[in-house]
Design a protein around this motif. Sequence first.
Motif, short mmCIF file in Angstrom:
data_model
loop_
_atom_site.label_atom_id
_atom_site.label_comp_id
_atom_site.label_asym_id
_atom_site.label_seq_id
_atom_site.Cartn_x
_atom_site.Cartn_y
_atom_site.Cartn_z
N LEU A 24 9.58 -3.19 10.03
CA LEU A 24 9.33 -1.94 10.75
C LEU A 24 10.29 -1.79 11.92
O LEU A 24 10.72 -2.78 12.51
CB LEU A 24 7.88 -1.93 11.28
CG LEU A 24 6.77 -1.91 10.24
CD1 LEU A 24 5.42 -1.98 10.93
CD2 LEU A 24 6.86 -0.68 9.37
N PRO A 25 10.61 -0.55 12.29
CA PRO A 25 11.44 -0.36 13.49
C PRO A 25 10.65 -0.70 14.75
O PRO A 25 9.43 -0.87 14.71
CB PRO A 25 11.80 1.13 13.45
CG PRO A 25 10.87 1.76 12.50
CD PRO A 25 10.33 0.69 11.60
N PHE A 26 11.36 -0.75 15.88
CA PHE A 26 10.71 -1.13 17.14
C PHE A 26 9.61 -0.14 17.51
O PHE A 26 9.77 1.07 17.39
CB PHE A 26 11.74 -1.16 18.27
CG PHE A 26 11.12 -1.44 19.59
CD1 PHE A 26 10.77 -2.73 19.95
CD2 PHE A 26 10.82 -0.41 20.47
CE1 PHE A 26 10.18 -3.00 21.17
CE2 PHE A 26 10.22 -0.67 21.69
CZ PHE A 26 9.90 -1.96 22.04
N THR A 27 8.48 -0.68 17.96
CA THR A 27 7.37 0.11 18.48
C THR A 27 6.59 -0.74 19.47
O THR A 27 6.65 -1.97 19.43
CB THR A 27 6.44 0.60 17.35
OG1 THR A 27 5.32 1.26 17.92
CG2 THR A 27 5.94 -0.54 16.50
N GLN A 86 1.06 4.62 14.27
CA GLN A 86 1.94 3.45 14.41
C GLN A 86 1.12 2.17 14.30
O GLN A 86 1.50 1.23 13.60
CB GLN A 86 2.65 3.47 15.76
CG GLN A 86 3.73 4.51 15.90
CD GLN A 86 4.33 4.50 17.28
OE1 GLN A 86 4.44 3.46 17.92
NE2 GLN A 86 4.74 5.67 17.76
N ALA A 87 -0.01 2.15 15.01
CA ALA A 87 -0.87 0.96 14.98
C ALA A 87 -1.39 0.70 13.57
O ALA A 87 -1.43 -0.45 13.12
CB ALA A 87 -2.04 1.13 15.95
N GLU A 88 -1.74 1.75 12.86
CA GLU A 88 -2.23 1.58 11.48
C GLU A 88 -1.12 1.02 10.58
O GLU A 88 -1.37 0.13 9.76
CB GLU A 88 -2.73 2.92 10.93
CG GLU A 88 -4.02 3.38 11.57
CD GLU A 88 -4.41 4.80 11.16
OE1 GLU A 88 -3.63 5.48 10.47
OE2 GLU A 88 -5.51 5.22 11.56
N GLU A 118 -0.72 -7.23 7.45
CA GLU A 118 -1.56 -7.74 6.35
C GLU A 118 -0.73 -8.10 5.14
O GLU A 118 -1.07 -9.02 4.40
CB GLU A 118 -2.60 -6.69 5.96
CG GLU A 118 -3.70 -6.50 6.98
CD GLU A 118 -4.57 -5.28 6.69
OE1 GLU A 118 -4.38 -4.64 5.64
OE2 GLU A 118 -5.44 -4.98 7.53
N ASN A 119 0.38 -7.36 4.92
CA ASN A 119 1.21 -7.59 3.74
C ASN A 119 2.44 -8.45 4.04
O ASN A 119 3.27 -8.66 3.17
CB ASN A 119 1.64 -6.25 3.14
CG ASN A 119 0.45 -5.52 2.55
OD1 ASN A 119 -0.04 -5.89 1.50
ND2 ASN A 119 -0.03 -4.51 3.25
N GLY A 120 2.58 -8.90 5.28
CA GLY A 120 3.65 -9.83 5.63
C GLY A 120 5.02 -9.20 5.75
O GLY A 120 6.03 -9.88 5.56
N PRO A 135 0.84 -1.20 0.00
CA PRO A 135 0.00 0.00 0.00
C PRO A 135 0.87 1.26 0.00
O PRO A 135 2.00 1.24 0.51
CB PRO A 135 -0.79 -0.09 1.31
CG PRO A 135 -0.69 -1.51 1.73
CD PRO A 135 0.57 -2.06 1.15
N PRO A 136 0.39 2.36 -0.57
CA PRO A 136 1.21 3.57 -0.68
C PRO A 136 1.75 4.09 0.66
O PRO A 136 2.90 4.52 0.73
CB PRO A 136 0.27 4.60 -1.30
CG PRO A 136 -0.81 3.81 -1.94
CD PRO A 136 -0.89 2.51 -1.21
N ARG A 137 0.94 4.05 1.73
CA ARG A 137 1.41 4.55 3.04
C ARG A 137 2.58 3.74 3.54
O ARG A 137 3.57 4.28 4.05
CB ARG A 137 0.29 4.50 4.07
CG ARG A 137 -0.79 5.54 3.82
CD ARG A 137 -1.83 5.50 4.89
NE ARG A 137 -1.25 5.90 6.17
CZ ARG A 137 -1.86 5.78 7.32
NH1 ARG A 137 -3.07 5.29 7.36
NH2 ARG A 137 -1.29 6.15 8.43
N LEU A 138 2.51 2.43 3.38
CA LEU A 138 3.58 1.55 3.83
C LEU A 138 4.82 1.71 2.95
O LEU A 138 5.95 1.74 3.45
CB LEU A 138 3.09 0.10 3.82
CG LEU A 138 3.89 -0.92 4.58
CD1 LEU A 138 4.07 -0.52 6.03
CD2 LEU A 138 3.22 -2.27 4.51
#
Length: 163
Positions: free
Chosen positions: A90-93, A74-76, A83-85, A16-19
């Motif tokens: 991602l960095p730590f959160t 962050q949650a989004e 969803e995209n595996g 997705p574009p945001r990711l």
Amino acid sequence: MAATVKQHVQLALSLPPRLRTFLARYPPASILPAGADPETHKTPYQEESPNPFMPTKHPITGKWHNPKYSLRRQAELVKLAQENGVEELLPFTRKLNEEKLRKRVELGLRVKGTGVGEKVKGHKHERTLVAKMEKRREAMLAMPDLIREWKKVGKRNWTKFPK
């Protein structure tokens, strides 16, 4: 080698574009080109804040700055990555599933009464129900003797009226 690069490009374009935008701004060290040093190969966004999910301290003033991404965002992002595996990129959160699971194991349910030897408080009528029913059962078992005594003594001389 060229085929795997094409596959990685196709995978990146399918996100997705945001990711995709997030991973372009903050690429993880695992997807850097071979032989590239993670310390020298940083985007301008990474130089500003290495982990956009964590608060940063200003080096001169010592003032803390909020994370670039709020907890909601962050949650989004974590949900999109899951969803995209690609959640491990991602960095730590605090919102990562591994971190949530680790915290759940460490702290437990944190509901009073779910620990060892504890009882859930409940309402007063629920807490006193067992003792009240036991007292009622004992009174019912003693009832035939009480009736016999009532018939002997009579109403006038009866002293065991309930309070």
